[in-house]
Design a protein around this motif. Structure first.
Motif, mmCIF file in Angstrom:
data_model
loop_
_atom_site.group_PDB
_atom_site.id
_atom_site.type_symbol
_atom_site.label_atom_id
_atom_site.label_comp_id
_atom_site.label_asym_id
_atom_site.label_seq_id
_atom_site.Cartn_x
_atom_site.Cartn_y
_atom_site.Cartn_z
ATOM 1 N N PHE A 146 0.848 -1.191 0.000
ATOM 2 C CA PHE A 146 0.000 0.000 0.000
ATOM 3 C C PHE A 146 0.886 1.244 0.000
ATOM 4 O O PHE A 146 1.778 1.388 0.831
ATOM 5 C CB PHE A 146 -0.910 -0.019 1.235
ATOM 6 C CG PHE A 146 -1.678 1.254 1.442
ATOM 7 C CD1 PHE A 146 -2.572 1.713 0.479
ATOM 8 C CD2 PHE A 146 -1.519 2.009 2.602
ATOM 9 C CE1 PHE A 146 -3.302 2.877 0.672
ATOM 10 C CE2 PHE A 146 -2.248 3.173 2.795
ATOM 11 C CZ PHE A 146 -3.138 3.608 1.826
ATOM 12 N N VAL A 147 0.630 2.130 -0.975
ATOM 13 C CA VAL A 147 1.313 3.426 -1.066
ATOM 14 C C VAL A 147 0.249 4.503 -1.185
ATOM 15 O O VAL A 147 -0.648 4.414 -2.046
ATOM 16 C CB VAL A 147 2.273 3.483 -2.271
ATOM 17 C CG1 VAL A 147 2.927 4.855 -2.363
ATOM 18 C CG2 VAL A 147 3.342 2.406 -2.151
ATOM 19 N N VAL A 148 0.307 5.495 -0.350
ATOM 20 C CA VAL A 148 -0.698 6.563 -0.347
ATOM 21 C C VAL A 148 -0.524 7.414 -1.592
ATOM 22 O O VAL A 148 0.528 8.011 -1.803
ATOM 23 C CB VAL A 148 -0.585 7.419 0.921
ATOM 24 C CG1 VAL A 148 -1.577 8.588 0.860
ATOM 25 C CG2 VAL A 148 -0.819 6.576 2.159
ATOM 26 N N GLU A 149 -1.592 7.471 -2.413
ATOM 27 C CA GLU A 149 -1.605 8.319 -3.605
ATOM 28 C C GLU A 149 -2.443 9.569 -3.404
ATOM 29 O O GLU A 149 -2.151 10.619 -3.966
ATOM 30 C CB GLU A 149 -2.137 7.522 -4.799
ATOM 31 C CG GLU A 149 -1.260 6.343 -5.181
ATOM 32 C CD GLU A 149 -1.854 5.535 -6.321
ATOM 33 O OE1 GLU A 149 -2.980 5.863 -6.755
ATOM 34 O OE2 GLU A 149 -1.209 4.589 -6.780
ATOM 35 N N THR A 150 -3.509 9.462 -2.610
ATOM 36 C CA THR A 150 -4.418 10.576 -2.382
ATOM 37 C C THR A 150 -4.790 10.601 -0.899
ATOM 38 O O THR A 150 -4.946 9.543 -0.282
ATOM 39 C CB THR A 150 -5.695 10.437 -3.220
ATOM 40 O OG1 THR A 150 -5.334 10.224 -4.588
ATOM 41 C CG2 THR A 150 -6.556 11.687 -3.129
ATOM 42 N N ALA A 151 -4.910 11.810 -0.348
ATOM 43 C CA ALA A 151 -5.294 11.955 1.062
ATOM 44 C C ALA A 151 -6.271 13.105 1.196
ATOM 45 O O ALA A 151 -6.098 14.151 0.556
ATOM 46 C CB ALA A 151 -4.065 12.181 1.929
ATOM 47 N N PHE A 152 -7.302 12.901 2.023
ATOM 48 C CA PHE A 152 -8.291 13.939 2.345
ATOM 49 C C PHE A 152 -8.443 13.986 3.850
ATOM 50 O O PHE A 152 -8.338 12.963 4.547
ATOM 51 C CB PHE A 152 -9.645 13.637 1.700
ATOM 52 C CG PHE A 152 -9.645 13.781 0.197
ATOM 53 C CD1 PHE A 152 -9.876 15.009 -0.387
ATOM 54 C CD2 PHE A 152 -9.431 12.682 -0.609
ATOM 55 C CE1 PHE A 152 -9.882 15.143 -1.768
ATOM 56 C CE2 PHE A 152 -9.439 12.798 -1.980
ATOM 57 C CZ PHE A 152 -9.660 14.035 -2.567
ATOM 58 N N CYS A 153 -8.693 15.199 4.361
ATOM 59 C CA CYS A 153 -8.877 15.350 5.805
ATOM 60 C C CYS A 153 -9.987 16.356 6.082
ATOM 61 O O CYS A 153 -10.034 17.434 5.471
ATOM 62 C CB CYS A 153 -7.568 15.805 6.466
ATOM 63 S SG CYS A 153 -7.640 15.821 8.271
ATOM 64 N N THR A 154 -10.901 15.976 7.006
ATOM 65 C CA THR A 154 -11.967 16.853 7.486
ATOM 66 C C THR A 154 -11.984 16.747 9.017
ATOM 67 O O THR A 154 -11.296 15.884 9.583
ATOM 68 C CB THR A 154 -13.321 16.428 6.916
ATOM 69 O OG1 THR A 154 -13.693 15.166 7.475
ATOM 70 C CG2 THR A 154 -13.283 16.342 5.395
ATOM 71 N N PRO A 155 -12.733 17.587 9.685
ATOM 72 C CA PRO A 155 -12.818 17.433 11.156
ATOM 73 C C PRO A 155 -13.404 16.082 11.588
ATOM 74 O O PRO A 155 -13.262 15.715 12.757
ATOM 75 C CB PRO A 155 -13.740 18.583 11.572
ATOM 76 C CG PRO A 155 -13.566 19.612 10.515
ATOM 77 C CD PRO A 155 -13.374 18.851 9.244
ATOM 78 N N GLN A 156 -14.006 15.351 10.670
ATOM 79 C CA GLN A 156 -14.601 14.067 11.030
ATOM 80 C C GLN A 156 -13.711 12.872 10.650
ATOM 81 O O GLN A 156 -13.799 11.824 11.295
ATOM 82 C CB GLN A 156 -15.965 13.882 10.353
ATOM 83 C CG GLN A 156 -17.053 14.815 10.852
ATOM 84 C CD GLN A 156 -16.891 16.228 10.308
ATOM 85 O OE1 GLN A 156 -16.444 16.415 9.176
ATOM 86 N NE2 GLN A 156 -17.237 17.207 11.136
ATOM 87 N N LEU A 177 -13.620 15.466 16.431
ATOM 88 C CA LEU A 177 -13.358 16.851 16.809
ATOM 89 C C LEU A 177 -14.661 17.582 17.091
ATOM 90 O O LEU A 177 -15.687 17.353 16.429
ATOM 91 C CB LEU A 177 -12.583 17.559 15.701
ATOM 92 C CG LEU A 177 -11.196 16.987 15.365
ATOM 93 C CD1 LEU A 177 -10.538 17.819 14.272
ATOM 94 C CD2 LEU A 177 -10.308 16.909 16.590
ATOM 95 N N LYS A 178 -14.602 18.497 18.028
ATOM 96 C CA LYS A 178 -15.766 19.299 18.370
ATOM 97 C C LYS A 178 -15.918 20.426 17.356
ATOM 98 O O LYS A 178 -14.959 20.817 16.685
ATOM 99 C CB LYS A 178 -15.603 19.875 19.764
ATOM 100 C CG LYS A 178 -15.543 18.803 20.852
ATOM 101 C CD LYS A 178 -15.330 19.438 22.212
ATOM 102 C CE LYS A 178 -15.233 18.359 23.301
ATOM 103 N NZ LYS A 178 -15.024 18.933 24.643
ATOM 104 N N PRO A 179 -17.116 20.983 17.210
ATOM 105 C CA PRO A 179 -17.326 22.079 16.262
ATOM 106 C C PRO A 179 -16.392 23.255 16.577
ATOM 107 O O PRO A 179 -16.268 23.677 17.725
ATOM 108 C CB PRO A 179 -18.796 22.443 16.450
ATOM 109 C CG PRO A 179 -19.421 21.197 16.978
ATOM 110 C CD PRO A 179 -18.386 20.545 17.844
ATOM 111 N N GLY A 180 -15.734 23.764 15.527
ATOM 112 C CA GLY A 180 -14.841 24.912 15.688
ATOM 113 C C GLY A 180 -13.407 24.545 16.008
ATOM 114 O O GLY A 180 -12.536 25.425 16.002
ATOM 115 N N GLU A 181 -13.118 23.270 16.317
ATOM 116 C CA GLU A 181 -11.746 22.871 16.599
ATOM 117 C C GLU A 181 -10.923 22.843 15.310
ATOM 118 O O GLU A 181 -11.411 22.439 14.258
ATOM 119 C CB GLU A 181 -11.710 21.503 17.274
ATOM 120 C CG GLU A 181 -12.172 21.524 18.719
ATOM 121 C CD GLU A 181 -11.962 20.178 19.395
ATOM 122 O OE1 GLU A 181 -11.259 20.139 20.413
ATOM 123 O OE2 GLU A 181 -12.495 19.166 18.906
#
Length: 340
Positions: free
Chosen positions: A188-198, A220-224
């Motif tokens: 496994f090699v990371v080609e794409t990454a996404f990040c959100t508070p969830q 994460l809490k709202p606003g963090e």
């Protein structure tokens, strides 16, 4: 030697002498004036030594005496002056020859120097004229369009350093390379990454139907903020900021991937760093308690949807990534192989 008689041209006294005196300059024994002894007459002498008068002067000369007389005879002043001028003329001729030789050598040297020096002078004068021309040229117009800056070089590709599976937090090391590892025995090699508070999603292949993926669900809490945060989960402890992790893999490319969640028993170290535009940098180490010893570790850069520069705020599941593996991925597979 035969004697002959002649008369002094000044006092007319008779003089008798040897014929060797002929042509010589002598002094009259009577009037003491100088004159030249005439040549002996060709006929027989009219008188002899016996007939000579007792009081008549007589000159005799021998060869040695003639040489002595010739060597000691006085030289007329006119002759001495003439000989002196002759010597001066000879000395002048020698000096003139030397002078002309020196003049000729100087002329030759000047000619050779001028022949070779003219080329250097011409080249130097041309350079000087060109420099003066450039200095006198008007400056370029200020309204000219500025030169476009060169684009920055592409970012250097991170190396792929293999991850080592362990459930001991002290032994877990995040390599300074591209995030990679093994999921259910598949490289496994990371080609794409996404990040959100969830959630944080790391994908190989398209995020909608990845070949392999690791999803970390955040709480994460709202606003963090996402930036500059650290999450740690040990197998016997639980971080309130993390719910669970999920692995995805395909056994057949024609079908949807399999999924399996883990809410406990796994080890994780997650560091989220700074964000530039919509790109969030991070480090991760995850080791799952499965029989295949799935592990993912390394560095990544995740797109934050909804931020300026993202794919129109699309969700990680809707975003598409290039299915082509990088050269580093190919090198990784060639070195470690790929299991199905």
């Amino acid at each position: 030697m035969a004697d002959f008689k002649f008369s002094c041209p000044h006092c007319s006294i008779d003089i008798e002498c040897d014929e060797l005196w002929s042509g010589h300059e002598i002094q009259c024994p009577s009037c003491h004036k100088e004159f030249t002894v005439p040549a002996k007459p060709s006929g027989p002498s009219a008188a002899s030594l016996a007939s000579a008068k007792a009081a008549q002067p007589k000159l005799s000369i021998s060869a040695a005496h003639a040489q002595h007389v010739a060597a000691t005879k006085p030289i007329a002043p006119q002759v001495a002056a003439y000989e002196q001028r002759l010597q001066q003329a000879k000395a002048g001729q020698k000096g003139s020859a030397t002078k002309w030789i020196v003049i000729g050598a100087v002329v030759i040297i000047l000619g050779v120097g001028g022949y070779f020096g003219y080329g250097y002078y011409t080249e130097w004068k041309a350079k000087r004229d060109e420099a003066a021309k450039q200095a006198a040229a008007p400056p370029p117009p200020t309204n000219a369009a500025p030169a476009q800056p060169e684009p920055p070089p592409p970012p250097k590709e991170l190396p792929i350093l293999p991850a080592v599976w362990t459930l001991d937090l002290a032994q877990a090391k995040i390599p300074e390379g591209k995030a990679n590892g093994s999921i259910t025995g598949t490289n496994f090699v990371v080609e794409t990454a996404f990040c959100t508070p969830q959630m944080l999603g790391l994908y190989q292949g398209t995020p909608r139907s990845p070949d392999c993926a690791l999803v970390v669900y955040l709480n994460l809490k709202p606003g963090e903020s996402l930036t500059n945060r650290t999450f740690t989960v040990e197998p016997d402890k639980r971080d309130s900021g993390v719910r669970s992790v999920l692995k995805e893999w395909k056994t057949d490319p024609r079908y949807a991937p399999h999924t399996k969640p883990f809410s406990s028993g796994y080890l994780m170290k997650l560091e989220l760093g700074d964000m530039t535009s919509n790109i969030l940098s991070g480090k991760i180490y995850v080791a799952l308690p499965d029989t295949e010893q799935s592990v993912v570790a390394g560095l990544f850069k995740a797109t934050v949807p909804g931020m300026p520069g993202s794919a129109n705020g699309a969700s990680p599941q809707a975003a598409q990534a290039s299915p082509k593996a990088s050269a580093a991925d190919a090198a990784y597979e060639k070195r470690y192989g790929k299991k199905h």
